[in-house]
Write a protein that holds these residues in place. Sequence first.
Motif, mmCIF file in Angstrom:
data_model
loop_
_atom_site.group_PDB
_atom_site.id
_atom_site.type_symbol
_atom_site.label_atom_id
_atom_site.label_comp_id
_atom_site.label_asym_id
_atom_site.label_seq_id
_atom_site.Cartn_x
_atom_site.Cartn_y
_atom_site.Cartn_z
ATOM 1 N N TYR A 111 32.622 -70.159 -1.908
ATOM 2 C CA TYR A 111 33.332 -71.216 -2.619
ATOM 3 C C TYR A 111 34.656 -70.773 -3.202
ATOM 4 O O TYR A 111 35.252 -71.465 -3.991
ATOM 5 N N ASP A 112 35.090 -69.584 -2.871
ATOM 6 C CA ASP A 112 36.279 -69.088 -3.550
ATOM 7 C C ASP A 112 37.497 -69.007 -2.639
ATOM 8 O O ASP A 112 38.456 -68.308 -2.931
ATOM 9 N N TRP A 150 30.002 -62.799 -5.549
ATOM 10 C CA TRP A 150 31.353 -62.878 -6.141
ATOM 11 C C TRP A 150 31.971 -64.255 -5.882
ATOM 12 O O TRP A 150 32.767 -64.748 -6.662
ATOM 13 N N ARG A 185 30.468 -66.834 -6.185
ATOM 14 C CA ARG A 185 29.719 -67.733 -7.069
ATOM 15 C C ARG A 185 28.529 -68.424 -6.417
ATOM 16 O O ARG A 185 28.180 -69.535 -6.803
ATOM 17 N N HIS A 240 32.018 -64.485 -13.615
ATOM 18 C CA HIS A 240 31.749 -65.462 -14.677
ATOM 19 C C HIS A 240 32.112 -66.838 -14.121
ATOM 20 O O HIS A 240 33.049 -66.968 -13.340
ATOM 21 N N ALA A 279 33.455 -70.668 -14.444
ATOM 22 C CA ALA A 279 34.310 -71.505 -15.291
ATOM 23 C C ALA A 279 33.860 -72.954 -15.190
ATOM 24 O O ALA A 279 33.428 -73.408 -14.135
ATOM 25 N N VAL A 309 37.391 -76.969 -18.299
ATOM 26 C CA VAL A 309 38.424 -75.968 -18.553
ATOM 27 C C VAL A 309 39.495 -76.039 -17.468
ATOM 28 O O VAL A 309 40.693 -75.993 -17.742
ATOM 29 N N LEU A 310 39.053 -76.177 -16.233
ATOM 30 C CA LEU A 310 40.001 -76.205 -15.123
ATOM 31 C C LEU A 310 40.839 -77.475 -15.152
ATOM 32 O O LEU A 310 42.038 -77.448 -14.882
ATOM 33 N N ALA A 355 43.479 -77.090 -17.716
ATOM 34 C CA ALA A 355 44.541 -76.196 -17.273
ATOM 35 C C ALA A 355 45.439 -76.885 -16.257
ATOM 36 O O ALA A 355 46.664 -76.746 -16.282
ATOM 37 N N TYR A 356 44.806 -77.658 -15.392
ATOM 38 C CA TYR A 356 45.583 -78.338 -14.349
ATOM 39 C C TYR A 356 46.462 -79.418 -14.949
ATOM 40 O O TYR A 356 47.622 -79.577 -14.583
ATOM 41 N N LYS A 359 43.347 -75.272 -8.947
ATOM 42 C CA LYS A 359 42.132 -75.056 -9.747
ATOM 43 C C LYS A 359 41.329 -73.858 -9.229
ATOM 44 O O LYS A 359 40.749 -73.106 -10.007
ATOM 45 N N LEU A 360 41.318 -73.722 -7.923
ATOM 46 C CA LEU A 360 40.559 -72.602 -7.345
ATOM 47 C C LEU A 360 41.156 -71.263 -7.795
ATOM 48 O O LEU A 360 40.428 -70.323 -8.127
ATOM 49 N N ILE A 383 42.657 -70.655 -10.535
ATOM 50 C CA ILE A 383 42.273 -70.405 -11.934
ATOM 51 C C ILE A 383 40.790 -70.067 -12.020
ATOM 52 O O ILE A 383 40.388 -69.131 -12.718
ATOM 53 N N ARG A 384 39.984 -70.808 -11.307
ATOM 54 C CA ARG A 384 38.542 -70.537 -11.333
ATOM 55 C C ARG A 384 38.262 -69.099 -10.883
ATOM 56 O O ARG A 384 37.459 -68.386 -11.476
ATOM 57 N N ASN A 385 38.956 -68.701 -9.812
ATOM 58 C CA ASN A 385 38.754 -67.338 -9.322
ATOM 59 C C ASN A 385 39.238 -66.294 -10.327
ATOM 60 O O ASN A 385 38.617 -65.250 -10.492
ATOM 61 N N LEU A 389 39.338 -66.666 -13.566
ATOM 62 C CA LEU A 389 38.461 -66.666 -14.742
ATOM 63 C C LEU A 389 37.163 -65.910 -14.508
ATOM 64 O O LEU A 389 36.483 -65.520 -15.462
ATOM 65 N N ALA A 414 42.611 -70.073 -19.198
ATOM 66 C CA ALA A 414 42.892 -71.078 -18.173
ATOM 67 C C ALA A 414 44.296 -71.640 -18.361
ATOM 68 O O ALA A 414 45.053 -71.793 -17.394
#
Lengths: 781, 781
Positions: free
Chosen positions: A666-667, A740, A742, A766, A768, A772-773, A776-777, B155-156, B158-160, B162, B174
């Motif tokens: 997913y990353d 890693w 997730r 960790h 998120a 939070v995202l 930030a966006y 967003k990805l 940032i998620r990555n 974090l 974030a």
Amino acid sequence: MSSRLLTSLKKVPVEVYPVVASVVGGCVLSGWILVHNFNSSHEFVINKKKGWPYMEEEKSRNEYIKRLFHKENINSGDEIADRRKEESDMSATQTQTTIQGPSTTIDAELDKIKQIFSEELTAGIPEELPEMPQWDESIPHAPKRPITFTEETFKLAIRNALRYFPSKFHAQLAIEFADELRKYGHIYMYRLRPTSYEVRAYPIDVYPARCRQAAAIMLMIHNNLDKKVAQYPHELVTYGGNGSVFSNWAQYRLMLKYLSEMTEEQTLVMYSGHPMGLYPSHPGAPRVVVTNGMVIPNYSSKADYETMYATGVSIYGQMTAGSYCYIGPQGIVHGTTITVMNAGRKYLGVEDLRGKVFITSGLGGMSGAQGKAGVICNSVTVVAEVNEAALRKRYDQGWIMEIVSGLDQLVERLKKARQNKEVVSIAYHGNIVDIWERLAVEDELLVELGSDQTSLHNPYHGGYYPVGLSFEESNQMMVENPDLFKEKVQESLRRQIEAINTLSSRGMKFWDYGNSFLLEASRAKANVMDEKGKFKYPSYVQDIMGDIFSLGFGPFRWVCTSGDITDLDTTDAIAADIIESIMKKEEEKASSETKKREVTKCKLQHRDNHQWIKAAKSHQMVVGSKARILYSNAPGRRAIAAAFNEAVRDGRVKAPIVIRETSNVYDGSHNTADMAVQNFVGDSFRGATWVALHNGGGTGWGESINGGFGLVLDGTPDAGRRADLMLGWDVLNGVSRRAWARNENAEDAITAAMEEDEQLVVTLPHHASDDVLEAAYRGGK
Amino acid sequence: MSSRLLTSLKKVPVEVYPVVASVVGGCVLSGWILVHNFNSSHEFVINKKKGWPYMEEEKSRNEYIKRLFHKENINSGDEIADRRKEESDMSATQTQTTIQGPSTTIDAELDKIKQIFSEELTAGIPEELPEMPQWDESIPHAPKRPITFTEETFKLAIRNALRYFPSKFHAQLAIEFADELRKYGHIYMYRLRPTSYEVRAYPIDVYPARCRQAAAIMLMIHNNLDKKVAQYPHELVTYGGNGSVFSNWAQYRLMLKYLSEMTEEQTLVMYSGHPMGLYPSHPGAPRVVVTNGMVIPNYSSKADYETMYATGVSIYGQMTAGSYCYIGPQGIVHGTTITVMNAGRKYLGVEDLRGKVFITSGLGGMSGAQGKAGVICNSVTVVAEVNEAALRKRYDQGWIMEIVSGLDQLVERLKKARQNKEVVSIAYHGNIVDIWERLAVEDELLVELGSDQTSLHNPYHGGYYPVGLSFEESNQMMVENPDLFKEKVQESLRRQIEAINTLSSRGMKFWDYGNSFLLEASRAKANVMDEKGKFKYPSYVQDIMGDIFSLGFGPFRWVCTSGDITDLDTTDAIAADIIESIMKKEEEKASSETKKREVTKCKLQHRDNHQWIKAAKSHQMVVGSKARILYSNAPGRRAIAAAFNEAVRDGRVKAPIVIRETSNVYDGSHNTADMAVQNFVGDSFRGATWVALHNGGGTGWGESINGGFGLVLDGTPDAGRRADLMLGWDVLNGVSRRAWARNENAEDAITAAMEEDEQLVVTLPHHASDDVLEAAYRGGK
């Protein structure tokens, strides 16, 4: 038997091992004895003189001898069909008959092979050119390669081919190779194809070698080129249309020569089929390092491949072709079995598919495994197939149990099978769309699981047959009126989705089998997208297999190099016992919450594979080398390998495993290949006997990078150590990457692994929150 | 001194080694002592207590201390300029001054660093977020990345990012990371950049580590991020605009933590900048395995790279950035030197370029090395540069000796320099086309060798400045009227080729320097193709370097991890002595014709490198870690490594080498990458301390695959064995591939190698005649 074996494994073997040990004492030099099925009703005799065991019942032995000295030019299609029938019988009857000890005839025949090999396999490129073998029509041959040569590439192909031969042969061979290029689009060097022996996996001590690992690799190569195993054996293609072991027969001869002379202080380097040579290394190093199709990424188009293949500088090794560990159709049966079992678990919440109906389509090639897999899962399986020849073939092979024509008949049969909870595979001769549309209007919902395995990678040239046209009509239209045919295909796909949608709304669960079904349906403007613009139905790779891979489960194969089917039985039994023991042991010692969660999930996967391995023999899937596949995780593989190694002592189990790049990350790293390369290199210095890295697996050239390895378990403590170190790494690397990214299952699996080994320290992610995202966006807006 | 050292090396060291051994005796625990320059006039003191030697003259020592505790936020541009000046002076005077022993102040300062490191480097991601460091304007910063985000990728990313931090920090980070994405197009995590110490290569025993190899790698990483070495140190970019060591500072902190705790039973796995974790292995395994930018080939576009880099799942490691072995501009000076020497040999038939004129262009970036290289080759070198700032910078650095403006003045100066056989580098402030056109009309031919190093990879955005426009006019036009600017560039290229053609017809030899000069000239329709449709002028990669690589010669680098410049002097001397000794020895023992031919060719290459290493120190090219580069072949590298290892005993020499995919292969395999991957894996199990595999080197993402390794020589017999086994493989694999591709030099080299080692058995090609191929090709017509 399994409980007895288990006991013996737990206790330090008393029942089995002394026998093996005494066998070993008699044959240290050849060293290739496998453990036998001591608890079966078979008699057996160990041939101490030859150092390998032999037992098959009379009929199959005759067949065996016949094959050994089979000259292809006296072959006929009928003869092959007969042989196949015979061997099918043999494999069915083998375990129900008291087996006699080996006759001296067999010894003599194998002695002859040994003699031939000691001359031919060690010779490399022969000093004088052999006679051109006759063209064998009874064997499938590769179609002409789709390449147009320039003068430059044409000459280069010949120049490159000639570099294997001294110049005195150049004039003759250049003409011959030019001829091959024009006729086949490739120089296979047919003249060098061996004819004094049949290429197949012989018992390992028949191979001339200075180290056992090299002999094991020879056996594996021969298996990949066995005409019963390989798709186009004379073109050195094992499967997948172009999954090559070598580019030409000179490379074959050269590699076997190198293997015959290599010591444990050398490593053979294979550059995309070409044996570059033997390089000094050490006993802990791999004996062979294979790279196939490694290219500079921006030069990895299909056209690049065709040119590089034609000029002999690269091959497409697929996954198990160019790494010498193809084991025939068993792998796909197993994969399909696991998929269907997990689909039942995930979509229906059931652990037993008895009385559940699974409907799909396709009985050619890989899809042919569906009927058998459905039966192993205890389901009622219906597979539609428009091509009667393909359907008949699967029926004749016993891969399908019944044939039904007509929708009324099918519905009747379905109802009855559901009611009686029959375990049955039914081939429907006709179009899958007809089935879906009929079931959609039945009052009763007659199907729980649905999928499709038509070849939608190739929708307009025979990979998909539209509803409303006969097989023959379609074949005609796709050539004569391709535009109309395309319309028909797209219309058919729309109707197919429509019916599937209806059935899904009533409770059926449908998934894409990685055959581009959803993709082509969307291109056909079928109603297949949800409101978010994603496909309505999941992909098995992502939704089913991803979860399994994340737990560290993946293909684990082994080959009994004695060539003895009872060795395979024994290893099946050992594997089953180990799986049982692991399920128990893991549950008992699970202390942390994470570990408990992981154990629960793994237990289901172990159970599926236990079911598989218990039934595997009866489904007669062994073709070529005596091989088996199952899925296991790191603890499972390590324990099975250790048990094999221990139980075998001076016998041998080879466990080639291929790990693929997979989905479900997913990353955004789904197109990275770090994992595959890390696996390959990490295996190489942790004890693999050979390692391989490939460009493209089943997904096609340039579409994936995957690595694999082979490991020879010869019963030594050293082999045990290697297996433990390497199998731990190989699996946990993949799990780490998924963790890693997730993936929850993978996080549990790697956390559990760390709890057991303080030397393992893996970076965990960790998570998120979406809020939070989002903040930030939006922040900058 | 060299003859004495040579004697000692030959005899089994009596003069040198006992001294080293006694040093070793005093510092076994820290274990990081290098051999010293015992025969120089320097005094030296071994600090037994600290276990590492220190000697620099007073001024530089002050400077050294200053740097150690330098806080960047009190930095100013002037201060940096001063420091550079100081260090330049230091390096010039160092060897002419009697060096004093270290003061206790130094010990105390390094003790402080050690203390800081023992806390910070072992901590990993800090438990509390550190203060955001101030933005340092005095340091060059990477330009904003050229990427447009979708909501999903934004967003990805940032998620990555974090996932490296516990959720309690997510809300704050974030927003901060989103800000970095918007401002810089990438999340560098500036907040995590360390500020309590300056990032640079410290003496190795300052690093907290449980094994010496890990400490060595820490040192190498710090060197790659040293602000004096790295291009954009705060963006973790070492060179080439985007050659990254890490994607973000969290990865940096995590990796150093892993290195600080790893044992010799573990291997650290690096996935494109991300430290995946420590995995159980064994002492013979690499301590770190790095893969950078490994991707599925068909997903290797520049856009793919930008997305994968922005989301933190891949980096572009270049060649020596992401493998931790960049040694500054010295490498390019050496490469250029070797090129010019061999151009003289190949094109002019001379072994000494004294009195010969070499004219080229470009003084920015890598091209800046040309003046210095020309001087090392003893030639008269003229480099044209339109950008006065770049030209001044090279002059101030001492990389160019004179500046000339005006064509008349240049011609005058050239004539004088030729006549007097001066060894001089002259920067011409102006356009290279003006020089070529002027020389083309001079009666006398004033130039023997010509090339070009303008940045023609990027011809229309500042990589090339057309003749007839000033630097400022060009800069304005490329923005305001890009179409007209493009016309001007193409016209300029046509004129440039025209003049070069004239000079070539009169005897000048011109070559393409791999900067796409010929390619862009042909696109501009310049008269640059011959009648066969090939370029009129050779490429240095193919025509010059290819021959050298085929002999097995390639870059061999080492770093003295004590950080002591006199250690480097000693290793320079050892290397020079070994080269001399090899030239003699090889000649004496050459028995076969092939071996004699190979020895003759190799001797010239050894001679060039002998000339280089003898002069290297005086050219003051060391920046950052105390490192050196030269080219050698397999016997040379093995002998040098063995001598280092032996001479050093408990000291240490680290020899990172990067081998690239290169041209000059004639069998159509130029786009295959089997060799690079084979090198990488073969090194891994033959003893490398770390190995790396990269997608793209200087040629750009997706345009090459290259592997490299680092090897720690710690003076143990084990290290000696590893070096011998691995260096033999690493070089001979490349030579084998070139030999198989029918490169004559390589065939000689590999044949000679086989004569010396019966365990080496390499497939050699037979050569086909053109007549045979022609007949085969025509055969079917």
